[in-house]
Design a protein around this motif. Structure first.
Motif, short mmCIF file in Angstrom:
data_model
loop_
_atom_site.label_atom_id
_atom_site.label_comp_id
_atom_site.label_asym_id
_atom_site.label_seq_id
_atom_site.Cartn_x
_atom_site.Cartn_y
_atom_site.Cartn_z
N THR A 1 45.88 38.92 49.88
CA THR A 1 46.17 38.27 48.60
C THR A 1 44.90 37.64 48.07
N VAL A 2 44.55 37.95 46.84
CA VAL A 2 43.29 37.51 46.24
C VAL A 2 43.58 36.48 45.15
N ARG A 3 42.96 35.31 45.27
CA ARG A 3 43.17 34.23 44.31
C ARG A 3 41.84 33.68 43.81
N ASP A 4 41.90 33.08 42.65
CA ASP A 4 40.75 32.39 42.09
C ASP A 4 40.56 31.10 42.89
N ALA A 5 39.42 30.94 43.51
CA ALA A 5 39.19 29.77 44.37
C ALA A 5 39.25 28.46 43.59
N ALA A 6 38.88 28.47 42.33
CA ALA A 6 38.82 27.24 41.54
C ALA A 6 40.20 26.75 41.13
N THR A 7 41.13 27.68 40.87
CA THR A 7 42.44 27.30 40.35
C THR A 7 43.60 27.65 41.27
N GLY A 8 43.39 28.62 42.16
CA GLY A 8 44.47 29.10 43.00
C GLY A 8 45.30 30.18 42.34
N SER A 9 44.98 30.55 41.12
CA SER A 9 45.73 31.58 40.41
C SER A 9 45.51 32.95 41.04
N ALA A 10 46.58 33.74 41.09
CA ALA A 10 46.47 35.10 41.61
C ALA A 10 45.59 35.94 40.70
N LEU A 11 44.73 36.76 41.29
CA LEU A 11 43.92 37.69 40.51
C LEU A 11 44.69 39.00 40.41
N VAL A 12 45.35 39.18 39.30
CA VAL A 12 46.20 40.34 39.08
C VAL A 12 45.37 41.51 38.58
N GLY A 13 45.55 42.69 39.19
CA GLY A 13 44.85 43.88 38.74
C GLY A 13 43.44 44.02 39.27
N ALA A 14 43.04 43.16 40.19
CA ALA A 14 41.71 43.30 40.81
C ALA A 14 41.70 44.54 41.70
N GLY A 15 40.53 45.16 41.82
CA GLY A 15 40.40 46.31 42.70
C GLY A 15 39.94 45.87 44.08
N VAL A 16 40.61 46.36 45.12
CA VAL A 16 40.23 46.03 46.50
C VAL A 16 39.94 47.33 47.25
#
Length: 291
Positions: free
Chosen positions: A138-153
């Protein structure tokens, strides 16, 4: 003796003790246990608070659903901001990235975008053997905790023998245990794979790169984060006791998280996966990272 007004009905008559409910029973039990010195202090306040609250009506889960949840927890996350979290450390992609930075590039190959990475694709259909492993990142924005939707892994790791497809002797024409996916509405990608080996000098691990989206990943565009997942010693030992992983037993005994050349700076505290499952049925490795 004056009766507590909480136990008077609408006609002004005392409510029989047998019908005063759970709160009355708990309070009476606590008072009696306190007098006898049986209860410790831990949990009393929480118990009374929980029982005193007016519960909202809730649906009762079926027995099968409850059993499933307790046996095989599944990773979950909310897309909403959950507050800052630690950024996962930047780590080396190692000598076998397959992203074009060290020779061969698998990212522009048709078939690389997939969830099941156990088999090779293209000219070979070889399937990597080993204990089943589901990887949920699960990938989140470290500053806000928001999920990064649509990121490529892009995720890759070694096989049961410690070899890397595209690079190791005999595996130059294989591309198994590599794949790209887009994070879902919770910021999560889930790969179906096998448990990797422990090879000489390295703690058992899984590599990954995060891109802004899948299109950027398959074009070998700018990388947002390169890091690694560390697999816990308890599950390592359980898997390596099974057939096919014999060489990993010795290798694991000669390395630790504190001596590993990648995880030693902080013991991998931000990269150790949460595990569920068993060596016989397969494991799930779940990790939430901040980028």
């Amino acid at each position: 003796m004056t009766t507590d007004p909480r136990w008077i009905d609408e006609h002004g008559d005392p409510i029989d003790e047998d019908h005063r409910g759970l709160v009355y029973d708990i309070r009476t039990l606590v008072d009696r246990r306190r007098a006898l010195g049986i209860f410790g202090g831990v949990g009393l306040t929480a118990l009374l608070a929980a029982c005193s609250a007016d519960p909202e009506p809730t649906a009762t889960a079926s027995p099968s659903a409850s059993a499933s949840a307790s046996v095989t927890p599944t990773p979950s996350a909310t897309a909403a901001a959950s507050g800052p979290l630690a950024e996962v450390p930047d780590e080396t992609g190692g000598p076998y990235p397959g992203d074009g930075s060290n020779g061969v590039n698998v990212l522009d190959d048709s078939g690389i975008v997939r969830s099941d990475i156990r088999s090779s694709f293209g000219s070979s259909t070889t399937v990597a053997q080993g204990v089943p492993l589901t990887i949920a990142l699960t990938v989140r924005d470290a500053a806000t905790g928001s999920a990064l939707v649509g990121a490529g892994v892009y995720l890759w790791h070694c096989d049961r023998e410690g070899g890397y497809s595209l690079y190791s002797n005999g595996l130059e024409n294989e591309n198994y245990l590599r794949g790209v996916q887009a994070t879902d509405a919770n910021g999560t990608v889930t790969f179906t794979s096998i448990y990797p080996a422990c090879y000489t000098g390295r703690w058992p691990h899984i590599h990954f790169e995060v891109y802004s989206d899948v299109a950027t990943a398959v074009a070998s565009g700018p990388i947002v984060k390169t890091s690694q997942i560390a697999l816990p010693q308890e599950t390592d030992a359980a898997v390596y006791a099974t057939a096919g992983y014999e060489q990993s037993v010795r290798n694991l005994s000669q390395v630790s998280l504190s001596t590993d050349n990648v995880f030693r700076d902080d013991g991998g505290i931000h990269q150790i996966a949460n595990m569920s499952g068993s060596a016989s049925a397969g494991y799930t490795a779940a990790l939430t990272i901040g980028v």
